[in-house]
Design a protein around this motif. Structure first.
Motif, PDB file in Angstrom:
ATOM      1  N   PRO A   1       0.710  -1.291   0.135  1.00  0.00           N
ATOM      2  CA  PRO A   1       0.002  -0.013   0.055  1.00  0.00           C
ATOM      3  C   PRO A   1       0.844   1.325  -0.087  1.00  0.00           C
ATOM      4  N   THR A   2       2.042   1.128   0.243  1.00  0.00           N
ATOM      5  CA  THR A   2       2.719   2.525   0.119  1.00  0.00           C
ATOM      6  C   THR A   2       3.089   2.802  -1.078  1.00  0.00           C
ATOM      7  N   LEU A   3       3.134   1.830  -1.917  1.00  0.00           N
ATOM      8  CA  LEU A   3       2.950   2.240  -3.511  1.00  0.00           C
ATOM      9  C   LEU A   3       1.723   2.634  -4.060  1.00  0.00           C
ATOM     10  N   THR A   4       0.500   1.922  -3.466  1.00  0.00           N
ATOM     11  CA  THR A   4      -0.760   1.890  -4.233  1.00  0.00           C
ATOM     12  C   THR A   4      -1.648   3.136  -3.785  1.00  0.00           C
ATOM     13  N   VAL A   5      -1.637   3.109  -2.302  1.00  0.00           N
ATOM     14  CA  VAL A   5      -2.484   4.333  -1.789  1.00  0.00           C
ATOM     15  C   VAL A   5      -2.274   5.647  -2.085  1.00  0.00           C
ATOM     16  N   PRO A   6      -1.091   6.299  -2.303  1.00  0.00           N
ATOM     17  CA  PRO A   6      -0.924   7.549  -2.601  1.00  0.00           C
ATOM     18  C   PRO A   6      -1.331   7.896  -3.904  1.00  0.00           C
ATOM     19  N   PHE A   7      -1.132   7.143  -5.213  1.00  0.00           N
ATOM     20  CA  PHE A   7      -1.693   7.341  -6.369  1.00  0.00           C
ATOM     21  C   PHE A   7      -3.217   7.230  -6.384  1.00  0.00           C
ATOM     22  N   CYS A   8      -3.744   5.903  -5.664  1.00  0.00           N
ATOM     23  CA  CYS A   8      -5.175   5.977  -5.744  1.00  0.00           C
ATOM     24  C   CYS A   8      -6.042   7.074  -5.030  1.00  0.00           C
ATOM     25  N   THR A   9      -5.452   7.517  -3.958  1.00  0.00           N
ATOM     26  CA  THR A   9      -6.117   8.743  -3.217  1.00  0.00           C
ATOM     27  C   THR A   9      -5.828   9.755  -4.021  1.00  0.00           C
ATOM     28  N   TRP A  10      -4.722  10.054  -5.054  1.00  0.00           N
ATOM     29  CA  TRP A  10      -4.726  10.940  -5.807  1.00  0.00           C
ATOM     30  C   TRP A  10      -5.819  11.076  -6.788  1.00  0.00           C
ATOM     31  N   ILE A  11      -5.940   9.935  -7.496  1.00  0.00           N
ATOM     32  CA  ILE A  11      -6.886   9.639  -8.515  1.00  0.00           C
ATOM     33  C   ILE A  11      -8.481  10.066  -7.819  1.00  0.00           C
ATOM     34  N   MET A  12      -8.608   9.530  -6.707  1.00  0.00           N
ATOM     35  CA  MET A  12      -9.995   9.520  -6.129  1.00  0.00           C
ATOM     36  C   MET A  12     -10.310  10.887  -5.875  1.00  0.00           C
ATOM     37  N   ILE A  13      -9.092  11.619  -5.422  1.00  0.00           N
ATOM     38  CA  ILE A  13      -9.618  13.150  -4.582  1.00  0.00           C
ATOM     39  C   ILE A  13      -9.979  13.994  -5.975  1.00  0.00           C
ATOM     40  N   GLY A  14      -9.295  13.606  -7.202  1.00  0.00           N
ATOM     41  CA  GLY A  14      -9.843  14.271  -8.332  1.00  0.00           C
ATOM     42  C   GLY A  14     -10.966  14.042  -8.880  1.00  0.00           C
TER      43      GLY A  14
END
Lengths: 366, 298
Positions: free
Chosen positions: B167-180
């Motif tokens: 999740p250190t790899l997946t959470v930041p990018f997924c969070t960023w997509i979801m924020i958008g």
């Protein structure tokens, strides 16, 4: 069954910008009140504070006698219709309308009854299974109204609900809203920047400007007796003409000295009211519909004047003529049969019974 | 159409229309040429894998003939590897790790993105940027300190260690997509829900998640791909075959001393690559929709 009271309501944003500057307003039960004013006048903010979507910086809001300052929107028993409809795109029309009741755990049969009744009132029964994207703008707005009606709330709040519709549909939906209010009779606060909407819908109109209430009153009252220059100019279309003038007294009678040597007699009935302002510069306000072509008229106190039109706009049922008088833009409403042409002087009549005088220093109507 | 027809018949002012058509043709040819070139470059390795996986060991070892062609196609490599209990263990490990990581990532990302996009609180903007910045730190830089942490937790050489670190790899990018994606949902929708009587969790579950489904699917695909294809972390943290996922199991355990079972390695690698391909093929539209929403609004 609810009245809405606003007491000294203030809304300030960061940096001390005051959007609403301490307004007081009492809205009676069943009343249809329209908040009207130009963009940024604080009307939407006021509505959103009633809804609980904006925090109140100072003052008190009461709905049905209960102070709701700290009550979240869902517990205020209000329903709101938004400008962009705000329908849930993944739900059918039925589900959209039922959503609020489902959350409040109403029995299925009751939800069904209410949704179908609202659909019948709004004439959207055949659309119940559709998704919002399969609806036209007008239909979407009906669904948004349906979502409000099914809740049977204490207060309906409308935030510029017709602004996204085209002109023809807007007129049609305006009538619909009025009909719905006559049917359900719920206390309604309606925000618009369109003064025609305000005039046609409201029991009382609240004219706002720069975060303060300029005037509150029934539409006809605002039209005939505006309190300020702003209200005088805002209500009515085309807007009231304002011509710089000087009030003079001669042998007991008052007359207005306009630019280009035009002199208009002030009706006797107004003499007492205006006498104290004699000798002072004033703004002469007259609506285009009270500045007409020179024809025999049953109105009293017609004052003739001659102006040269710069633009002529035939509208069919009437013709608008635009003039310039010492920098002031002036419009007059003419009979379409009147032969008027640009550049040719035209004899007009000012119906002085309908005149207004404004103090240019305070902008208050005298 | 009429302009081009006119351009053919009459010179003068319509002359340019003809040249426009030529320009368009030239652009099309360039596009086709570069796309075909890129497709060949990217498809050559998997094609070579496929060819090799269908060959017998003898044919692979034999130097005669064109290596891009198969003389006697056979599925024996596939049967062999599917019969190999180690391979089945790798597959199972990959499935467990990926399923857990995807679930964990989506729960964390959706909650984080909802809070960052909608609940205005002090520092939310800085946090949102911070989340994205952590995505820019590569795993090759992180695995050494993470080794310490995973070791300290006693999770070295365990698939649960991987579930913790992916999740250190997946959470930041997924969070960023979801924020958008969440930010692109009109504000009035949550206000309508609030007035309708929804609480924040209800708003998330009944409005945001269904409306943002394309974004959620895009984020899920991303988390799946990253987790399925992760190589650095399992290489560093897992040492025994029974805990290895496919990515490292296939390349490390199918080599016996210095004998490479190329046919089986290729068959195994091909089967390992299959799930992401299948998922992309079916959900491509959602993936693009989700990414572009993130790109314009993030």
């Amino acid at each position: 069954m609810a009245q809405v009271s606003l007491r000294r309501i203030v809304k300030a944003y960061e940096g001390d910008v005051q959007a609403v500057k301490g307004i007081d307003l009492e809205i009676a039960d069943h009343e249809f009140v329209v908040l009207v004013g130009p963009s940024g006048c604080g009307k939407s903010t006021t509505l959103r504070m009633i809804a609980g979507l904006e925090e109140i910086t100072d003052g008190e809001i009461a709905i049905g006698g209960t102070i709701v300052n700290d009550i979240p929107p869902r517990d205020r028993d209000i329903a709101m219709v938004f400008q962009n409809y705000a329908l849930y795109p993944h739900m059918s029309v039925y589900e959209n309308m039922a959503f609020g009741l489902t959350l409040r755990k109403f029995p299925k049969a009751e939800i069904d009854k209410r949704v179908k009744e609202a659909a019948r009132i709004l004439d959207i029964t055949p659309l119940l299974e559709r998704k919002p994207k399969a609806l036209s703008g007008g239909q979407r707005q009906r669904v948004a109204m349906g979502r409000a009606i099914v809740r049977d709330p204490k207060v309906f709040l409308f935030d510029e609900p017709l602004s996204n519709l085209d002109a023809k549909l807007r007129v049609q939906m305006r009538t619909e809203i009025k009909k719905v209010h006559q049917t359900v009779n719920t206390t309604t606060v309606y925000v618009t920047h369109d003064q025609v909407e305000a005039m046609t819908l409201a029991d009382r109109v609240v004219v706002m400007n720069h975060g303060v209430i300029e005037q509150v009153g029934p539409p006809q009252e605002l039209y005939h007796n505006p309190a300020t220059r702003f209200v005088a100019g805002f209500i009515g279309s085309p807007a009231m003409n304002f011509i710089p003038a000087r009030l003079e007294e001669a042998s007991g009678a008052l007359r207005l000295q306009l630019p280009q040597g035009i002199v208009l007699d002030v009706p006797e009935a107004r003499t007492a009211r205006y006498r104290q302002h004699a000798g002072k510069p004033v703004l002469f306000g007259i609506r285009p519909e009270h500045l007409t072509d020179d024809k025999p008229t049953d109105k009293t106190n017609p004052a003739p004047l001659s102006l040269t039109p710069e633009v002529i706009e035939p509208m069919g049922m009437e013709t608008l003529a635009h003039f310039k008088l010492d920098g002031a833009e002036i419009s007059a409403r003419l009979d379409p049969a009147t032969p008027a042409s640009v550049g040719a002087p035209l004899r007009l009549i000012a119906h002085m019974d309908q005149m207004h005088l404004i103090d240019p220093t305070t902008d208050r109507v005298l | 159409m009429s302009a081009t027809t006119a351009g053919r018949d009459t010179p003068g002012i319509y002359h340019k229309a003809g040249s426009l058509r030529a320009e368009r043709r030239w652009a099309l040819w360039t596009a086709y040429a570069s796309l075909i070139f890129a497709a060949v470059i990217f498809l050559a390795p998997p094609f070579y894998m496929l060819i090799t996986s269908l060959k017998t060991s003898g044919e692979i070892a034999g130097m005669a003939g064109n290596p891009w062609l198969v003389r006697d196609p056979t599925l024996e490599n596939y049967w062999a590897i599917l019969g190999n209990p180690l391979f089945r263990q790798f597959m199972l490990n990959s499935i467990i790790v990926t399923a857990c990581v995807v679930a964990l990532t989506m729960v964390i990302s959706i909650l984080a993105a909802f809070a960052l996009a909608r609940m205005r609180f002090w520092g939310s903007q800085v946090l949102a940027t911070g989340v994205f910045l952590t995505y820019l730190v590569p795993d090759t830089l992180l695995f050494i300190p993470l080794y310490q942490i995973v070791g300290g937790l006693g999770l070295l050489n365990s698939i649960w260690g991987l579930v913790l670190v992916y999740p250190t790899l997946t959470v930041p990018f997924c969070t960023w997509i979801m924020i958008g994606y969440f930010a692109s949902i009109p504000k009035e929708l949550d206000e309508a829900a609030l007035i309708d009587g929804a609480s924040w969790p209800q708003m998330l579950l009944k409005i945001f998640i269904p409306v943002a489904l394309p974004g959620i699917i895009a984020a899920t695909i991303f988390a799946f791909t990253v987790s399925w294809a992760a190589f650095v972390y399992p290489t560093a943290f897992v040492t025994t075959p029974d805990n290895m996922p496919l990515t490292i199991g296939v390349v490390s355990q199918l080599v016996r001393a210095d004998t490479f079972a190329w046919g089986q390695i290729m068959a195994g690698a091909l089967m390992a690559a299959l799930p992401p391909v299948v998922i992309y093929a079916f959900l491509m539209d959602y993936y693009i929709a989700g990414l572009t929403a993130g790109a314009t609004k993030g």
